[in-house]
Design an enzyme around this catalytic site. Structure first.
Site, PDB file in Angstrom:
ATOM      1  N   LYS A 209       8.629  14.850  -2.357  1.00 35.34           N
ATOM      2  CA  LYS A 209       8.313  14.102  -1.128  1.00 35.34           C
ATOM      3  C   LYS A 209       9.137  12.818  -1.039  1.00 35.34           C
ATOM      4  O   LYS A 209       9.725  12.523   0.009  1.00 35.34           O
ATOM      5  CB  LYS A 209       6.817  13.753  -1.119  1.00 35.34           C
ATOM      6  CG  LYS A 209       6.450  12.719  -0.060  1.00 35.34           C
ATOM      7  CD  LYS A 209       4.998  12.295  -0.125  1.00 35.34           C
ATOM      8  CE  LYS A 209       4.680  11.171  -1.051  1.00 35.34           C
ATOM      9  NZ  LYS A 209       4.891   9.813  -0.569  1.00 35.34           N
ATOM     10  N   ASN A 210       9.192  12.066  -2.140  1.00 32.25           N
ATOM     11  CA  ASN A 210       9.848  10.753  -2.069  1.00 32.25           C
ATOM     12  C   ASN A 210      11.378  10.828  -2.029  1.00 32.25           C
ATOM     13  O   ASN A 210      12.047   9.813  -1.869  1.00 32.25           O
ATOM     14  CB  ASN A 210       9.380   9.852  -3.226  1.00 32.25           C
ATOM     15  CG  ASN A 210       7.957   9.356  -2.984  1.00 32.25           C
ATOM     16  OD1 ASN A 210       7.395   9.538  -1.904  1.00 32.25           O
ATOM     17  ND2 ASN A 210       7.375   8.735  -3.995  1.00 32.25           N
TER      18      ASN A 210
ATOM     19  N   ARG B 284       4.524   4.983   4.879  1.00 30.02           N
ATOM     20  CA  ARG B 284       5.322   3.899   4.335  1.00 30.02           C
ATOM     21  C   ARG B 284       6.807   4.093   4.666  1.00 30.02           C
ATOM     22  O   ARG B 284       7.511   3.188   5.072  1.00 30.02           O
ATOM     23  CB  ARG B 284       5.143   3.918   2.807  1.00 30.02           C
ATOM     24  CG  ARG B 284       5.756   2.752   2.121  1.00 30.02           C
ATOM     25  CD  ARG B 284       4.706   1.703   1.824  1.00 30.02           C
ATOM     26  NE  ARG B 284       5.315   0.430   1.556  1.00 30.02           N
ATOM     27  CZ  ARG B 284       4.974  -0.693   2.150  1.00 30.02           C
ATOM     28  NH1 ARG B 284       4.030  -0.709   3.054  1.00 30.02           N
ATOM     29  NH2 ARG B 284       5.560  -1.811   1.844  1.00 30.02           N
TER      30      ARG B 284
ATOM     31  N   CYS C  49      -0.196   3.876   1.266  1.00 28.93           N
ATOM     32  CA  CYS C  49      -1.376   3.680   0.419  1.00 28.93           C
ATOM     33  C   CYS C  49      -1.640   2.197   0.191  1.00 28.93           C
ATOM     34  O   CYS C  49      -0.711   1.393   0.170  1.00 28.93           O
ATOM     35  CB  CYS C  49      -1.168   4.369  -0.936  1.00 28.93           C
ATOM     36  SG  CYS C  49      -1.141   6.157  -0.819  1.00 28.93           S
TER      37      CYS C  49
ATOM     38  N   ARG D 170       1.898  -5.253  -0.264  1.00 24.83           N
ATOM     39  CA  ARG D 170       3.163  -4.512  -0.447  1.00 24.83           C
ATOM     40  C   ARG D 170       4.220  -5.145   0.458  1.00 24.83           C
ATOM     41  O   ARG D 170       4.528  -4.617   1.536  1.00 24.83           O
ATOM     42  CB  ARG D 170       2.968  -3.028  -0.121  1.00 24.83           C
ATOM     43  CG  ARG D 170       2.052  -2.325  -1.094  1.00 24.83           C
ATOM     44  CD  ARG D 170       1.872  -0.866  -0.754  1.00 24.83           C
ATOM     45  NE  ARG D 170       2.999  -0.031  -1.185  1.00 24.83           N
ATOM     46  CZ  ARG D 170       3.053   1.288  -1.004  1.00 24.83           C
ATOM     47  NH1 ARG D 170       2.069   1.915  -0.420  1.00 24.83           N
ATOM     48  NH2 ARG D 170       4.107   1.970  -1.412  1.00 24.83           N
ATOM     49  N   PRO D 171       4.776  -6.293   0.042  1.00 24.69           N
ATOM     50  CA  PRO D 171       5.737  -6.988   0.898  1.00 24.69           C
ATOM     51  C   PRO D 171       7.042  -6.212   1.036  1.00 24.69           C
ATOM     52  O   PRO D 171       7.325  -5.307   0.250  1.00 24.69           O
ATOM     53  CB  PRO D 171       5.977  -8.309   0.149  1.00 24.69           C
ATOM     54  CG  PRO D 171       5.592  -8.053  -1.259  1.00 24.69           C
ATOM     55  CD  PRO D 171       4.594  -6.937  -1.266  1.00 24.69           C
ATOM     56  N   ILE D 172       7.841  -6.593   2.061  1.00 25.71           N
ATOM     57  CA  ILE D 172       9.156  -5.954   2.223  1.00 25.71           C
ATOM     58  C   ILE D 172      10.261  -7.019   2.221  1.00 25.71           C
ATOM     59  O   ILE D 172      11.311  -6.838   2.814  1.00 25.71           O
ATOM     60  CB  ILE D 172       9.227  -5.049   3.474  1.00 25.71           C
ATOM     61  CG1 ILE D 172       8.910  -5.838   4.759  1.00 25.71           C
ATOM     62  CG2 ILE D 172       8.294  -3.868   3.362  1.00 25.71           C
ATOM     63  CD1 ILE D 172       9.318  -5.063   6.015  1.00 25.71           C
ATOM     64  N   ASP D 173       9.980  -8.146   1.529  1.00 24.93           N
ATOM     65  CA  ASP D 173      10.943  -9.260   1.510  1.00 24.93           C
ATOM     66  C   ASP D 173      12.306  -8.852   0.939  1.00 24.93           C
ATOM     67  O   ASP D 173      13.345  -9.333   1.391  1.00 24.93           O
ATOM     68  CB  ASP D 173      10.365 -10.442   0.713  1.00 24.93           C
ATOM     69  CG  ASP D 173       9.960 -10.033  -0.687  1.00 24.93           C
ATOM     70  OD1 ASP D 173       9.120  -9.113  -0.807  1.00 24.93           O
ATOM     71  OD2 ASP D 173      10.500 -10.583  -1.668  1.00 24.93           O
ATOM     72  N   GLN D 174      12.330  -7.942  -0.042  1.00 28.64           N
ATOM     73  CA  GLN D 174      13.615  -7.559  -0.644  1.00 28.64           C
ATOM     74  C   GLN D 174      14.457  -6.733   0.334  1.00 28.64           C
ATOM     75  O   GLN D 174      15.682  -6.844   0.354  1.00 28.64           O
ATOM     76  CB  GLN D 174      13.402  -6.769  -1.945  1.00 28.64           C
ATOM     77  CG  GLN D 174      12.644  -7.523  -3.019  1.00 28.64           C
ATOM     78  CD  GLN D 174      13.353  -8.794  -3.470  1.00 28.64           C
ATOM     79  OE1 GLN D 174      14.536  -8.783  -3.827  1.00 28.64           O
ATOM     80  NE2 GLN D 174      12.638  -9.916  -3.444  1.00 28.64           N
TER      81      GLN D 174
ATOM     82  N   ASP E  84       2.998   6.367 -10.030  1.00 30.48           N
ATOM     83  CA  ASP E  84       2.374   7.435  -9.243  1.00 30.48           C
ATOM     84  C   ASP E  84       1.662   8.478 -10.113  1.00 30.48           C
ATOM     85  O   ASP E  84       1.071   9.422  -9.580  1.00 30.48           O
ATOM     86  CB  ASP E  84       3.415   8.120  -8.332  1.00 30.48           C
ATOM     87  CG  ASP E  84       3.742   7.247  -7.128  1.00 30.48           C
ATOM     88  OD1 ASP E  84       3.112   6.189  -6.948  1.00 30.48           O
ATOM     89  OD2 ASP E  84       4.645   7.630  -6.349  1.00 30.48           O
TER      90      ASP E  84
HETATM   91  C1  UD1 Z   1       7.956   4.010  -3.599  1.00 30.99           C
HETATM   92  C2  UD1 Z   1       7.189   5.298  -3.492  1.00 30.99           C
HETATM   93  C3  UD1 Z   1       5.800   5.170  -4.108  1.00 30.99           C
HETATM   94  C4  UD1 Z   1       5.915   4.634  -5.528  1.00 30.99           C
HETATM   95  C5  UD1 Z   1       6.800   3.392  -5.594  1.00 30.99           C
HETATM   96  C6  UD1 Z   1       7.060   2.921  -7.020  1.00 30.99           C
HETATM   97  C7  UD1 Z   1       8.053   6.298  -1.478  1.00 30.99           C
HETATM   98  C8  UD1 Z   1       7.817   6.662  -0.051  1.00 30.99           C
HETATM   99  N1  UD1 Z   1       7.060   5.647  -2.085  1.00 30.99           N
HETATM  100  O1  UD1 Z   1       7.205   3.034  -2.849  1.00 30.99           O
HETATM  101  O2  UD1 Z   1       5.201   6.443  -4.115  1.00 30.99           O
HETATM  102  O3  UD1 Z   1       4.608   4.286  -5.981  1.00 30.99           O
HETATM  103  O4  UD1 Z   1       8.051   3.636  -4.974  1.00 30.99           O
HETATM  104  O5  UD1 Z   1       7.623   3.952  -7.776  1.00 30.99           O
HETATM  105  O6  UD1 Z   1       9.070   6.619  -2.074  1.00 30.99           O
HETATM  106  N2  UD1 Z   1       7.980  -5.147  -3.653  1.00 30.99           N
HETATM  107  C9  UD1 Z   1       8.182  -6.467  -3.254  1.00 30.99           C
HETATM  108  N3  UD1 Z   1       9.056  -6.716  -2.224  1.00 30.99           N
HETATM  109  C10 UD1 Z   1       9.735  -5.730  -1.578  1.00 30.99           C
HETATM  110  C11 UD1 Z   1       9.552  -4.393  -1.988  1.00 30.99           C
HETATM  111  C12 UD1 Z   1       8.662  -4.134  -3.032  1.00 30.99           C
HETATM  112  O7  UD1 Z   1       7.580  -7.381  -3.810  1.00 30.99           O
HETATM  113  O8  UD1 Z   1      10.508  -6.024  -0.662  1.00 30.99           O
HETATM  114  C13 UD1 Z   1       7.067  -4.836  -4.767  1.00 30.99           C
HETATM  115  C14 UD1 Z   1       5.909  -3.921  -4.363  1.00 30.99           C
HETATM  116  O9  UD1 Z   1       4.837  -4.668  -3.806  1.00 30.99           O
HETATM  117  C15 UD1 Z   1       5.564  -3.271  -5.673  1.00 30.99           C
HETATM  118  C16 UD1 Z   1       6.928  -3.149  -6.366  1.00 30.99           C
HETATM  119  O10 UD1 Z   1       7.777  -4.068  -5.721  1.00 30.99           O
HETATM  120  O11 UD1 Z   1       4.729  -4.115  -6.431  1.00 30.99           O
HETATM  121  C17 UD1 Z   1       7.569  -1.784  -6.289  1.00 30.99           C
HETATM  122  O12 UD1 Z   1       7.571  -1.326  -4.943  1.00 30.99           O
HETATM  123  P1  UD1 Z   1       8.647  -0.307  -4.388  1.00 30.99           P
HETATM  124  O13 UD1 Z   1       9.445   0.260  -5.527  1.00 30.99           O
HETATM  125  O14 UD1 Z   1       9.369  -0.935  -3.272  1.00 30.99           O
HETATM  126  O15 UD1 Z   1       7.716   0.842  -3.809  1.00 30.99           O
HETATM  127  P2  UD1 Z   1       7.899   1.636  -2.465  1.00 30.99           P
HETATM  128  O16 UD1 Z   1       9.323   1.873  -2.188  1.00 30.99           O
HETATM  129  O17 UD1 Z   1       7.033   1.017  -1.402  1.00 30.99           O
END
Ligand code: UD1
Length: 450
Positions: free
Chosen positions: A41-42, A112, A136, A141-145, A326
């Protein structure tokens, strides 16, 4: 379609899906036989959204039949894509004519990965407009990066009315060096997508190294991109003018495979898990062996056998190649079956423990201290009504049901079907006593207050 009501009010299609069916498991049967793992899926999701960037016809094979894929197809269709099913797991996706406006915000909130459109739209059109993503609930779950990386490539970001809009200065992004403060799968994917057609070279330092990052790079390279280093700690992307369509097969789902490995270890018996890449499963295999489970690697299969008792252990989740977050809730269920005290520390998300209350309803003895679950294992679980609090937590409830004495009912199963392709059928075929049932009284099905 059946129309369900609760307290006289018709339930929306989403609610019907989420609340009107449940999975019933009667525990105590060992698992025996073989199971075929679906595409990941991912990996499928970023590749589906990458077809927007490609902008012509692609044929994608080994796409899992899961709800997040169906929602992604709905989003792409609203944008004008033509999608044809060629077989159960093969689709032709034609994104030649697209319009980035007009997708309903509720669709973005249903998952997501819809935010991968940021990178794809920017790379193709020089501008992007995407609604805030859902997914989930594991705490913040920020998207700052993602935003930081897209700005570094020359994007101007505006947040308004629940939308994220980004414009590339002069209509095209410009390659640069980006260092991620934390390892993020989503941010790595979004920057890769955006950088493929940027002018010049982009270097991503400290990217995620998950197999799906490599799969996306392989797909994009097959379409004419120039990406090297995916799967290592530095990715280099030389911008190209345009991409072309291709035929590509998605890699097998390591999390689905790991889930069946843990199901077999928990329930006992012997299961061959087919269509896997054993290397992707190493961290899971190592923990299972430590606990006394036999795991035999074959070319594209693993065989999991458990006959004796399980040993206690400690697990910490990490980005790949560490033990995957996961697989966290499924692993806690297995730890509950090992005599003694085991520890599971969550190293990726701030709060992934909402499932613990559900396992306690089944008699599990688990305390949560900060980011660690302390599991006193060895006592049998008892069947109970529980709910899926998120995708992986939901499947963990099914595994708990397989080992419990008596009957377990798992509700809110729409969350499980976001990411598992025919989980009930696959478990039935290896001997589990499990079925999917319509809930007869809709009012009983409404979300329970905890
Ligand atoms: C993806 C997967 C999810 C998996 C996760 C970690 C998909 C659709 N989802 O989620 O199933 O659990 O990888 O393997 O592929 N974070 C920040 N800032 C950001 C982005 C992330 O602080 O801009 C933090 C998140 O809150 C979290 C960590 O980084 O604590 C890892 O998140 P990330 O690897 O980005 O997970 P997703 O891509 O959302």
């Amino acid at each position: 379609m059946i129309r369900y009501y609760a307290k006289g009010i018709p339930l929306s299609a989403d609610w019907q899906y989420k609340y009107m069916e449940k999975i019933v498991v009667r525990g105590g049967k060992p698992l025996l036989g073989s199971v075929e793992i679906s595409g990941m899926k991912n990996a499928a999701l970023p590749i589906i959204y990458a077809t927007v960037l490609v902008g012509s016809k692609c044929v994608i094979e080994n796409i899992p039949s899961v709800r997040d894929v169906a929602i992604s197809f709905e989003i792409l269709r609203e944008m004008g894509a033509k999608i044809r099913m060629l077989s159960r797991d093969t689709y032709e996706i034609d994104c030649t004519h697209m319009d980035i406006e007009g997708v309903s915000p509720e669709l973005f909130r249903k998952m997501r990965a819809s935010y991968y459109l940021l990178g794809s739209e920017l790379g193709r059109f020089g501008r992007a407009k995407v609604g805030f993503p859902g997914g989930c609930d594991f705490g913040e779950r920020p998207i700052d990066q993602h935003i930081k990386g897209l700005q570094a490539l020359g994007g101007t970001v505006e947040l308004e009315n629940g939308n994220i809009s980004i414009e590339a200065e002069g209509g095209r992004l410009v390659g640069t060096n980006i260092f991620f403060d934390i390892v993020s799968v989503g941010a790595t994917i979004n920057i890769m997508l955006a950088a493929v057609t940027a002018a010049g070279t982009t270097v991503i330092d400290n990217p995620a190294r998950e197999p799906h990052i490599v799969d996306l790079a392989n797909f994009l390279n097959t379409c004419g991109a120039n990406i090297s280093g995916a799967g290592t700690d530095m990715i280099r992307i030389k911008g190209v003018e345009r991409l072309h369509g291709c035929t590509y097969a998605i890699i097998p789902d390591m999390i689905e495979a790991g889930t069946f490995m843990i199901a077999a270890a928990a329930a006992g018996g012997c299961v061959r898990i087919d269509n896997v890449i054993p290397k992707h499963l190493e961290s899971i295999t190592a923990k299972l062996e430590e606990m006394g489970v036999e795991v035999e690697d074959q070319d594209d299969a693993v065989v999991v056998r458990r006959s004796g008792p399980l040993s206690r252990t400690s697990v910490k989740t990490h980005p790949y190649p560490g033990f995957p977050t996961d697989m966290h809730p499924q692993m806690t269920v297995l730890l509950s079956q090992a005599a003694g005290v085991s520890y599971l520390t969550e190293g990726v998300y701030e709060n992934r423990f909402r499932y613990v209350d559900e396992l306690r309803r089944m008699g599990a003895s688990i305390k949560v201290d900060g980011r660690t679950a302390i599991v006193e294992g060895g006592e049998p679980l008892r069947g109970a009504p529980v709910k899926a609090v998120d995708l992986r937590a939901g499947v963990a409830m099914i595994i708990a049901g397989l080992v419990a004495v008596g009957e377990t009912e798992v509700t809110e199963i729409g969350l499980i079907e976001r990411g598992y392709d025919d989980i009930v059928g696959k478990l039935q075929r290896i001997g589990a006593d499990i079925e999917r049932v319509v809930i007869p009284d809709p009012e009983q099905a409404l979300p329970r207050a905890n």
